[in-house]
Design an enzyme around this catalytic site. Structure first.
Site, PDB file in Angstrom:
ATOM      1  N   ASP A  13       0.489  -1.109  -0.009  1.00  0.00           N
ATOM      2  CA  ASP A  13       0.026  -0.026  -0.053  1.00  0.00           C
ATOM      3  C   ASP A  13       0.971   1.301  -0.211  1.00  0.00           C
ATOM      4  OD1 ASP A  13      -2.108   1.631   0.060  1.00  0.00           O
ATOM      5  OD2 ASP A  13      -3.139   0.563   1.815  1.00  0.00           O
ATOM      6  N   CYS A 237      -3.465   5.348  -2.364  1.00  0.00           N
ATOM      7  CA  CYS A 237      -4.117   4.678  -3.479  1.00  0.00           C
ATOM      8  C   CYS A 237      -3.934   5.407  -4.494  1.00  0.00           C
ATOM      9  CB  CYS A 237      -5.459   4.171  -2.997  1.00  0.00           C
ATOM     10  SG  CYS A 237      -6.325   3.305  -4.613  1.00  0.00           S
TER      11      CYS A 237
HETATM   12  P1  HMG Z   1      -8.135  -4.303 -17.458  1.00  0.00           P
HETATM   13  O1  HMG Z   1      -7.502  -3.060 -17.951  1.00  0.00           O
HETATM   14  O2  HMG Z   1      -9.868  -4.345 -17.241  1.00  0.00           O
HETATM   15  O3  HMG Z   1      -7.870  -5.709 -17.669  1.00  0.00           O
HETATM   16  O4  HMG Z   1      -7.712  -4.003 -15.911  1.00  0.00           O
HETATM   17  P2  HMG Z   1      -7.982  -6.546 -18.901  1.00  0.00           P
HETATM   18  O5  HMG Z   1      -8.588  -7.835 -18.381  1.00  0.00           O
HETATM   19  O6  HMG Z   1      -9.077  -5.833 -19.954  1.00  0.00           O
HETATM   20  O7  HMG Z   1      -6.424  -6.559 -19.369  1.00  0.00           O
HETATM   21  C1  HMG Z   1      -5.901  -5.528 -20.189  1.00  0.00           C
HETATM   22  C2  HMG Z   1      -4.578  -5.718 -20.124  1.00  0.00           C
HETATM   23  O8  HMG Z   1      -3.846  -5.744 -18.745  1.00  0.00           O
HETATM   24  C3  HMG Z   1      -4.032  -7.174 -20.815  1.00  0.00           C
HETATM   25  O9  HMG Z   1      -2.779  -7.071 -21.217  1.00  0.00           O
HETATM   26  C4  HMG Z   1      -3.775  -8.094 -19.658  1.00  0.00           C
HETATM   27  O10 HMG Z   1      -3.067  -9.222 -20.005  1.00  0.00           O
HETATM   28  C5  HMG Z   1      -3.292  -7.363 -18.573  1.00  0.00           C
HETATM   29  P3  HMG Z   1      -2.460  -6.593 -22.957  1.00  0.00           P
HETATM   30  O11 HMG Z   1      -3.280  -7.556 -23.728  1.00  0.00           O
HETATM   31  O12 HMG Z   1      -3.074  -5.209 -23.268  1.00  0.00           O
HETATM   32  O13 HMG Z   1      -1.021  -6.317 -23.102  1.00  0.00           O
HETATM   33  N1  HMG Z   1      -3.414  -7.717 -17.146  1.00  0.00           N
HETATM   34  C6  HMG Z   1      -2.729  -7.961 -16.240  1.00  0.00           C
HETATM   35  N2  HMG Z   1      -1.245  -8.116 -16.338  1.00  0.00           N
HETATM   36  C7  HMG Z   1      -0.911  -8.481 -15.321  1.00  0.00           C
HETATM   37  N3  HMG Z   1      -1.603  -9.153 -14.103  1.00  0.00           N
HETATM   38  C8  HMG Z   1      -2.896  -8.996 -14.208  1.00  0.00           C
HETATM   39  C9  HMG Z   1      -3.474  -8.617 -15.237  1.00  0.00           C
HETATM   40  N4  HMG Z   1      -4.772  -8.446 -15.590  1.00  0.00           N
HETATM   41  C10 HMG Z   1      -4.777  -8.024 -16.589  1.00  0.00           C
HETATM   42  N5  HMG Z   1      -3.482  -9.463 -12.890  1.00  0.00           N
HETATM   43  C11 HMG Z   1      -7.176  -5.013 -13.673  1.00  0.00           C
HETATM   44  C12 HMG Z   1      -8.180  -4.743 -14.730  1.00  0.00           C
HETATM   45  C13 HMG Z   1      -7.818  -5.427 -12.533  1.00  0.00           C
HETATM   46  C14 HMG Z   1      -6.049  -5.841 -14.285  1.00  0.00           C
HETATM   47  C15 HMG Z   1      -6.826  -3.531 -13.275  1.00  0.00           C
HETATM   48  O14 HMG Z   1      -7.844  -2.628 -13.166  1.00  0.00           O
HETATM   49  C16 HMG Z   1      -5.545  -3.557 -12.223  1.00  0.00           C
HETATM   50  O15 HMG Z   1      -4.564  -3.925 -12.384  1.00  0.00           O
HETATM   51  N6  HMG Z   1      -6.138  -2.759 -11.235  1.00  0.00           N
HETATM   52  C17 HMG Z   1      -5.415  -2.755  -9.946  1.00  0.00           C
HETATM   53  C18 HMG Z   1      -5.522  -1.384  -9.333  1.00  0.00           C
HETATM   54  C19 HMG Z   1      -4.770  -1.297  -7.970  1.00  0.00           C
HETATM   55  O16 HMG Z   1      -3.768  -2.086  -7.756  1.00  0.00           O
HETATM   56  N7  HMG Z   1      -5.209  -0.414  -7.031  1.00  0.00           N
HETATM   57  C20 HMG Z   1      -4.461  -0.262  -5.750  1.00  0.00           C
HETATM   58  C21 HMG Z   1      -4.906  -1.491  -4.871  1.00  0.00           C
HETATM   59  S1  HMG Z   1      -6.357  -1.309  -3.814  1.00  0.00           S
HETATM   60  C22 HMG Z   1      -6.087  -0.312  -2.761  1.00  0.00           C
HETATM   61  O17 HMG Z   1      -5.047   0.247  -2.500  1.00  0.00           O
HETATM   62  C23 HMG Z   1      -7.252  -0.354  -1.443  1.00  0.00           C
HETATM   63  C24 HMG Z   1      -6.653  -1.036  -0.198  1.00  0.00           C
HETATM   64  O18 HMG Z   1      -5.388  -0.603   0.183  1.00  0.00           O
HETATM   65  C25 HMG Z   1      -7.630  -0.925   0.781  1.00  0.00           C
HETATM   66  C26 HMG Z   1      -8.145   0.583   1.242  1.00  0.00           C
HETATM   67  O19 HMG Z   1      -7.290   1.233   1.399  1.00  0.00           O
HETATM   68  O20 HMG Z   1      -9.197   0.695   1.210  1.00  0.00           O
HETATM   69  C27 HMG Z   1      -6.590  -2.670  -0.552  1.00  0.00           C
HETATM   70 MG    MG Z   2      -5.117   1.042   1.884  1.00  0.00          MG
END
Ligand code: HMG
Ligand code: MG
Length: 298
Positions: A13, A237
Site C-alpha cells: 500500500d 491509493c
Molecule cells: P483491465 O484493463 O480491465 O484488464 O484491468 P483486462 O483484463 O482488460 O486486460 C488488459 C491488459 O492488462 C491485458 O494486457 C492483460 O493481459 C493485462 P494487454 O493484452 O493489453 O497487453 N492484465 C494483467 N497483467 C498482469 N497482471 C494482471 C493482469 N490482468 C490483466 N493481473 C485490472 C483490470 C484489475 C487488471 C486493473 O484494473 C488493475 O490492475 N487494477 C489494480 C488497481 C490497484 O492495484 N489499485 C490499488 C490497490 S487497492 C487499494 O490500494 C485499497 C486497499 O489498500 C484498501 C483501502 O485502502 O481501502 C486494498
Molecule cells: Mg489502503
C-alpha cells in the site's frame, strides 16, 4: 484484550503510491528489516497490471526473493483470474482480493462493477481455498468515496458479507481516503460485526485527516484484533487522489504497547526499517513516534 495482530502493508500500500518505482533489492531489504522487527504478516506486492500500477510490476521477483521464515505470512493482492494464476505460479500461500463499497471506485480501481468483482473474487477465493491458500478480502471506501462521497453502511455490510460468504478468512475494512472519525468508524465496524465475527475482521485506516490512530482506538473498544498499518506512514491509493498513507505502524505499536497490549514488534527495529525506506525515497518520515524516538536517541 491481550494481543493484537499487525498487518504491515507498507511494501504494497505504501510503495504502490510513491512516484519513485523502488527497485526490487530495496523492497527486499525493507521486507527483511520488517521481518527482523518481529512483524508476522507483511503484504509484499500486488499481482495487478503493470500498466495500472507500475510500482508493483516486479511482483514475481519480489515473491521469489522472499525470505523463508517460519510463522511469517507474506500476502499479495490479486485483482483477477490472471493475477491468481501468476501468483499461484510463484507459489504464494496468502492472497488478498479487493472489492469496494462504492460503485464508482470499483470501476476506477479495477474496471469492474461491484457485482462483477464479487463474482470474480468468489471464483478466485474458491480456487485459492481449494489449494490450501488463505484469502483476505478487502472492502474499500467503507467510510467515504473519493468520487461518490457518502457510502451507506448497509452497502459496506453487504460487500463484506459477500466476501466472507465466498470463503475469505479475514475481511479488512478500508477507509481508503481517511475521512472517517472514531464515531463513524465505530458505527461501521459495529454494523459489519453484527454479520461477521469480530475475530475475522481487520481495520485499515488511512490518515488523510489525522484520524487514523483515534479510529484504531475506537475499533479496539469493539474487540477488533487485527490492525493494518504502514511503516513510516507510507502509502495511499493511486485511484484515490489526495489520499495519504496508512496509519503509521510505529504509532499503532507505541499505542498498543503503552496500553499493555502485546504486538511482538520491536519498536526500535521497526523505526530503523522506516528510516531506511524514507532515506531511500528521500521523503520525511510521517511517524511522529519515529521522529520523537530518533530525536531522543540522537
Ligand atoms: P483491465 O484493463 O480491465 O484488464 O484491468 P483486462 O483484463 O482488460 O486486460 C488488459 C491488459 O492488462 C491485458 O494486457 C492483460 O493481459 C493485462 P494487454 O493484452 O493489453 O497487453 N492484465 C494483467 N497483467 C498482469 N497482471 C494482471 C493482469 N490482468 C490483466 N493481473 C485490472 C483490470 C484489475 C487488471 C486493473 O484494473 C488493475 O490492475 N487494477 C489494480 C488497481 C490497484 O492495484 N489499485 C490499488 C490497490 S487497492 C487499494 O490500494 C485499497 C486497499 O489498500 C484498501 C483501502 O485502502 O481501502 C486494498
Ligand atoms: Mg489502503
Amino acid at each position: 484484550m491481550s494481543s493484537v495482530k499487525i498487518v504491515e502493508v507498507g511494501p504494497r500500500d505504501g510503495l504502490q503510491n510513491e512516484k519513485t518505482v523502488v527497485p526490487t533489492d530495496i523492497k527486499m531489504e525493507l521486507i527483511q528489516r520488517l521481518v527482523a522487527s518481529g512483524i508476522q504478516t507483511i503484504e509484499t506486492t500486488s499481482f495487478v497490471s503493470p500498466k495500472w500500477v507500475p510500482q508493483m510490476a516486479d511482483h514475481e521477483a519480489v515473491v521469489k526473493a522472499l525470505p523463508q521464515v517460519n510463522n511469517v505470512h507474506f500476502p499479495v493482492l490479486v485483482p483477477n483470474q490472471k493475477g491468481l494464476e501468476n501468483a499461484l505460479a510463484c507459489k504464494v500461500k496468502d492472497i488478498a482480493v479487493f472489492a469496494a463499497a462504492s460503485e464508482t471506485f470499483s470501476q476506477k480501481n479495477i474496471n469492474r462493477s461491484i457485482s462483477e468483482s464479487l463474482q470474480e473474487f468468489s471464483a478466485i477465493t474458491h480456487q485459492a481455498v481449494q489449494r490450501g491458500l488463505r484469502v483476505r478480502g478487502y472492502v474499500s471506501c467503507t467510510l467515504g468515496c473519493p468520487y461518490e462521497g457518502h457510502v451507506p453502511i448497509t452497502q459496506v455490510v453487504k460487500v463484506a458479507s459477500a466476501l466472507y460468504r465466498s470463503g475469505c478468512d479475514e475481511i479488512s475494512l478500508g477507509d481508503t481516503i481517511g475521512v472517517g472519525t472514531p464515531k463513524t468508524a465505530y458505527a461501521m465496524l459495529k454494523a459489519v460485526a453484527s454479520e461477521i465475527p469480530i475475530e475475522k475482521l481487520a481495520v485499515h485506516f488511512h490518515d488523510t485527516y489525522g484520524q487514523a490512530l483515534a479510529n484504531v482506538f475506537a475499533c479496539l473498544e469493539l474487540g477488533v484484533k487485527t490492525v493494518d498499518s504502514s511503516v513510516a506512514g507510507l502509502g495511499g491509493c493511486p485511484y484515490a487522489k489526495g489520499a495519504t498513507g496508512n496509519v503509521a505502524t510505529e504509532e499503532v505499536v507505541y499505542m498498543l504497547q503503552g496500553s499493555g497490549i502485546h504486538t511482538g514488534v520491536n519498536l526500535d527495529k521497526l523505526i530503523q526499517a522506516g528510516q531506511f525506506i524514507c532515506q531511500y525515497l528521500n521523503i520525511s518520515n510521517k511517524s511522529k513516534v519515529a521522529i520523537a524516538m530518533l530525536a531522543k536517541n540522537s
